[in-house]
Motif scaffolding. Structure first.
Motif, PDB file in Angstrom:
ATOM      1  N   ALA A  50      33.384  40.963  36.718  1.00 48.91           N
ATOM      2  CA  ALA A  50      34.476  41.361  37.607  1.00 48.91           C
ATOM      3  C   ALA A  50      35.575  40.300  37.637  1.00 48.91           C
ATOM      4  O   ALA A  50      36.768  40.623  37.652  1.00 48.91           O
ATOM      5  CB  ALA A  50      33.942  41.618  39.009  1.00 48.91           C
ATOM      6  N   LYS A  51      35.167  39.022  37.639  1.00 49.32           N
ATOM      7  CA  LYS A  51      36.134  37.933  37.730  1.00 49.32           C
ATOM      8  C   LYS A  51      37.051  37.887  36.520  1.00 49.32           C
ATOM      9  O   LYS A  51      38.276  37.673  36.646  1.00 49.32           O
ATOM     10  CB  LYS A  51      35.402  36.603  37.887  1.00 49.32           C
ATOM     11  N   LYS A  52      36.486  38.114  35.332  1.00 52.05           N
ATOM     12  CA  LYS A  52      37.310  38.027  34.126  1.00 52.05           C
ATOM     13  C   LYS A  52      37.948  39.363  33.740  1.00 52.05           C
ATOM     14  O   LYS A  52      38.846  39.404  32.892  1.00 52.05           O
ATOM     15  CB  LYS A  52      36.482  37.487  32.953  1.00 52.05           C
ATOM     16  N   GLY A  53      37.522  40.448  34.387  1.00 52.48           N
ATOM     17  CA  GLY A  53      38.072  41.765  34.084  1.00 52.48           C
ATOM     18  C   GLY A  53      37.330  42.452  32.963  1.00 52.48           C
ATOM     19  O   GLY A  53      36.764  41.800  32.068  1.00 52.48           O
ATOM     20  N   VAL A  54      37.308  43.769  33.034  1.00 50.46           N
ATOM     21  CA  VAL A  54      36.565  44.566  32.054  1.00 50.46           C
ATOM     22  C   VAL A  54      37.548  45.307  31.138  1.00 50.46           C
ATOM     23  O   VAL A  54      38.372  46.093  31.618  1.00 50.46           O
ATOM     24  CB  VAL A  54      35.642  45.590  32.756  1.00 50.46           C
ATOM     25  N   PRO A  55      37.494  45.050  29.826  1.00 51.57           N
ATOM     26  CA  PRO A  55      38.372  45.790  28.908  1.00 51.57           C
ATOM     27  C   PRO A  55      37.917  47.242  28.748  1.00 51.57           C
ATOM     28  O   PRO A  55      36.725  47.534  28.712  1.00 51.57           O
ATOM     29  CB  PRO A  55      38.236  45.014  27.589  1.00 51.57           C
ATOM     30  N   ILE A  56      38.879  48.115  28.687  1.00 55.46           N
ATOM     31  CA  ILE A  56      38.628  49.548  28.538  1.00 55.46           C
ATOM     32  C   ILE A  56      39.416  50.032  27.330  1.00 55.46           C
ATOM     33  O   ILE A  56      40.607  49.733  27.192  1.00 55.46           O
ATOM     34  CB  ILE A  56      39.094  50.320  29.791  1.00 55.46           C
TER      35      ILE A  56
END
Length: 236
Positions: free
Chosen positions: A155-161
């Motif tokens: 969550a902290k680094k973000g999830v690529p989609i």
């Protein structure tokens, strides 16, 4: 040019449009059986029996005469839907021939218009199925996320989609990913030329704020919607 005739008005025209003065979508052309609703504003010296000639890509396509009860009022009329073809209309304008005159005034201000009459994703080939548009495939997540879910570190680094390529994909399409609830939407992604040419993947990032807003879930729903620059939406 304060005395220039103002541009032709088209109901529902979409603005802004890059490199143009407006956009025309499917609804504007097909929703009314009479055609595309247009109007001309009152002009200085308006008179009964004035003749107005409408030009579409420099071809005269419609003629409108001013009636006695229309002087100094907005003139409404419909242009045939068959006239409107996909692509750029380089010049849309009208010409005024005043009653009793043989030489027309200068043409109105011309407009350059983008016409797009297809939906992102194209035709849904299985509209009877409940799982969404047949040609808009599920978004793709990192394998680790698929197997193990999202923890605080992810969550902290973000999830690529990754959004799969789809039919009728065009530069300027806007993709909106819903993370969990319908109101929790990631910042829209605008399709680039390389993405439209399928040279580079369409990648979006679910940031920490969106992930936290979506909350904890064992089966979080992720979906996406698409609309093009003239606000044609994917069918579903």
């Amino acid at each position: 040019e304060t005395l220039s005739l103002r541009p032709l008005l088209i109901a529902g025209i979409v603005r802004p449009i890059k490199d143009g003065d407006g956009g025309i979508n499917i609804a504007m052309v097909k929703d009314n059986p009479n055609g595309m609703l247009c109007a001309i504003n009152p002009y200085i010296g308006m008179s009964e029996r004035d003749m107005l000639f409408i030009f579409w890509d420099d071809i005269e396509v419609f003629t409108r005469e001013v009636a006695s009860d229309e002087v100094n009022k907005t003139l409404f009329f419909y242009l045939p839907a068959a006239l409107v073809k996909p692509g750029w209309v380089e010049s849309c304008y009208y010409r005024l021939l005043r009653a009793g005159k043989t030489t027309p005034d200068d043409d109105s201000v011309a407009s350059r218009l983008l016409v797009k009459l297809t939906n992102p994703g194209g035709r849904d080939k299985a509209p009877h199925l409940p799982d969404g548009h047949s040609e808009l495939h599920p978004l793709q997540l990192p394998e680790e996320v698929v197997r193990q879910g999202i923890d605080a570190e992810w969550a902290k680094k973000g999830v690529p989609i990754i959004i799969p390529f789809y039919p009728e994909m065009a530069v300027g399409d806007s993709i909106l990913v819903h993370w969990g609830s319908a109101n929790n939407i990631l910042a829209p992604h605008t399709v680039t030329q390389d993405e439209a040419d399928r040279k580079t993947p369409i990648v979006m990032i679910a940031d920490q704020a969106a992930i936290l807003a979506g909350g904890d879930s064992a089966a979080l729903l992720l979906r996406y919607d698409i609309h093009d620059p003239v606000w044609n939406w994917a069918v579903r």
